[in-house]
Design an enzyme around this catalytic site. Structure first.
Site, PDB file in Angstrom:
ATOM      1  N   ARG A   1      -4.492  -3.109  -0.577  1.00  0.00           N
ATOM      2  CA  ARG A   1      -5.603  -4.036  -0.553  1.00  0.00           C
ATOM      3  C   ARG A   1      -5.710  -4.831   0.742  1.00  0.00           C
ATOM      4  NH1 ARG A   1      -4.382  -3.207  -5.600  1.00  0.00           N
ATOM      5  NH2 ARG A   1      -2.310  -3.341  -4.719  1.00  0.00           N
ATOM      6  N   THR A   2      -4.611  -5.475   1.117  1.00  0.00           N
ATOM      7  CA  THR A   2      -4.699  -6.426   2.219  1.00  0.00           C
ATOM      8  C   THR A   2      -5.053  -5.733   3.541  1.00  0.00           C
ATOM      9  OG1 THR A   2      -3.089  -7.785   1.066  1.00  0.00           O
ATOM     10  CG2 THR A   2      -3.511  -8.332   3.357  1.00  0.00           C
TER      11      THR A   2
ATOM     12  N   LYS B   1      15.054  -6.454  13.295  1.00  0.00           N
ATOM     13  CA  LYS B   1      13.656  -6.862  13.147  1.00  0.00           C
ATOM     14  C   LYS B   1      13.156  -7.721  14.298  1.00  0.00           C
ATOM     15  CE  LYS B   1      13.748  -6.351   8.245  1.00  0.00           C
ATOM     16  NZ  LYS B   1      14.406  -6.913   7.094  1.00  0.00           N
TER      17      LYS B   1
ATOM     18  N   ARG C   1       1.714  -8.192   8.726  1.00  0.00           N
ATOM     19  CA  ARG C   1       2.493  -8.249   7.481  1.00  0.00           C
ATOM     20  C   ARG C   1       3.912  -7.811   7.822  1.00  0.00           C
ATOM     21  NH1 ARG C   1       1.204  -6.254   1.439  1.00  0.00           N
ATOM     22  NH2 ARG C   1       0.016  -8.175   1.621  1.00  0.00           N
TER      23      ARG C   1
ATOM     24  N   HIS D   1       1.212 -16.068   2.103  1.00  0.00           N
ATOM     25  CA  HIS D   1       0.154 -15.049   2.114  1.00  0.00           C
ATOM     26  C   HIS D   1      -1.165 -15.817   2.000  1.00  0.00           C
ATOM     27  CE1 HIS D   1      -1.985 -11.430   1.607  1.00  0.00           C
ATOM     28  NE2 HIS D   1      -1.362 -10.883   0.588  1.00  0.00           N
TER      29      HIS D   1
HETATM   30  C1  NCD Z   1       0.877  -9.165  -2.994  1.00  0.00           C
HETATM   31  C2  NCD Z   1       1.723  -9.161  -1.762  1.00  0.00           C
HETATM   32  O1  NCD Z   1       1.860  -8.162  -1.083  1.00  0.00           O
HETATM   33  O2  NCD Z   1       2.236 -10.216  -1.470  1.00  0.00           O
HETATM   34  N1  NCD Z   1      -0.121  -8.223  -3.009  1.00  0.00           N
HETATM   35  C3  NCD Z   1      -1.267  -8.437  -2.278  1.00  0.00           C
HETATM   36  O3  NCD Z   1      -1.245  -8.743  -1.108  1.00  0.00           O
HETATM   37  N2  NCD Z   1      -2.447  -8.332  -2.920  1.00  0.00           N
HETATM   38  C4  NCD Z   1       1.654  -9.266  -4.245  1.00  0.00           C
HETATM   39  C5  NCD Z   1       2.646  -8.206  -4.587  1.00  0.00           C
HETATM   40  O4  NCD Z   1       3.096  -7.414  -3.767  1.00  0.00           O
HETATM   41  O5  NCD Z   1       3.024  -8.192  -5.761  1.00  0.00           O
END
Ligand code: NCD
Length: 306
Positions: free
Chosen positions: A55-56, A83, A105, A133
């Site tokens: 999604r993100t 890292k 990310r 986030h």
């Molecule tokens: C979340 C994340 O990656 O922090 N998902 C997201 O970005 N929609 C939550 C998760 O991984 O459970």
């Protein structure tokens, strides 16, 4: 505002501005034959993802493209190298390309903050370790505005694996700043040890927590961040902390069910609840694009050319 690293360091005015702009982005694009604005033409946005994301990443990419920016996608694997070093080297390579924004990310909390030392452009945190986030919390708040008419004065229960959840942390800071009452619910083993310092109520009783909630936000149990047993079995977890139809029935009629995804259907949320009209899960995803457009716009134009 130069970067978006956490919701903790947003002022209430900044947060409200982003949410207002989010609505304007949705309105501006929705009526168009070609769903694009020329605002960021000629600017480059780099997506730097060291962790899995559906999604993100696609949401940031779509948002940047709808603003006519050029998008470069880097996806890196997490486990190979130290890292800090690999991030620095990658950042210096990116910097040579001169992007106006880097969306990152990373599995290490604080990585986006470090990136700001090495690149000149705006840094947007798309999730760092268990820390923050911010765009997820902003899209959640926007969804509440739409579904509940606002955030101020609403009671929001955030349920499940709070310990590993950057989504929970970012929502706690944002929603309380916007005037909501936030209640964290989960097994004691999945609540952070410093929880007393957070501006929240804490409960171990999901049934009782649902009765006055305007929204319940179910969190994924993050097995990839667990190296130990935090609860006996998946069935036991679902029985105590899963949202099923019986529990949905305990909530006020107007209350909504939220989940940031990805879901473990049958564990923290029953399939029928996830698919019910009370759930906002696909709206959250759709709103994510508008929120990220608003944030990219603000950071890259300083709110000019409006
Ligand atoms: C979340 C994340 O990656 O922090 N998902 C997201 O970005 N929609 C939550 C998760 O991984 O459970």
């Amino acid at each position: 505002m130069k970067h978006l690293l956490t919701t903790k360091d947003l002022t209430r005015d900044e947060a409200e501005l982003i949410l207002d702009l989010t609505g304007q982005m949705a309105d501006a694009v929705s009526g168009r034959e070609v769903p694009k604005l020329p605002t960021l033409r000629g600017r480059t946005v780099v997506n730097l993802f060291y962790e899995d994301s559906t999604r993100t990443r696609t949401s940031f990419e779509t948002a940047a493209k709808r603003l006519s920016a050029d998008v470069v996608n880097f996806s890196a694997k997490t486990s190979s190298v130290n890292k800090g070093e690999s991030l620095k080297d990658t950042a210096l390579t990116l910097q040579a390309m001169g992007p106006e924004a880097v969306v990152i990310r990373h599995p290490a909390s604080g990585a986006p903050q470090r990136l700001t030392q090495w690149v000149d452009g705006a840094v947007l945190n798309a999730g760092d370790g268990t820390h923050a986030h911010p765009t997820q919390a902003l899209l959640d708040a926007y969804t509440m505005r739409q579904r509940l008419g606002g955030v101020e004065g609403r009671t929001v229960a955030i349920v499940g694996d709070i310990l590993h959840s950057r989504v929970a942390r970012s929502n706690v800071w944002l929603l309380t700043k916007l005037g909501a009452r936030v209640r964290l619910v989960g097994p004691p083993t999945l609540l952070p040890t410093d929880i007393d310092a957070w501006p929240v109520e804490v409960s171990y009783d999901l049934d009782a927590s649902l009765r006055d909630a305007d929204a319940v936000m179910m969190l994924r149990v993050q097995r990839e961040r667990m190296n130990d047993a935090f609860f006996p079995t998946a069935n036991e977890y679902a029985r105590l902390y899963g949202l099923d139809e019986r529990r949905l029935g305990l909530m006020p009629g107007h209350a909504v069910v939220m989940h940031p995804g990805p879901m473990n259907r049958g564990m923290e949320i029953a399939a029928r609840v996830a698919d019910s009209p009370r759930a906002t899960i696909t709206e959250q995803v759709a709103n994510g694009v508008w929120v990220r457009m608003a944030v990219l716009y603000l950071l890259l134009t300083n709110g000019a050319t409006r």
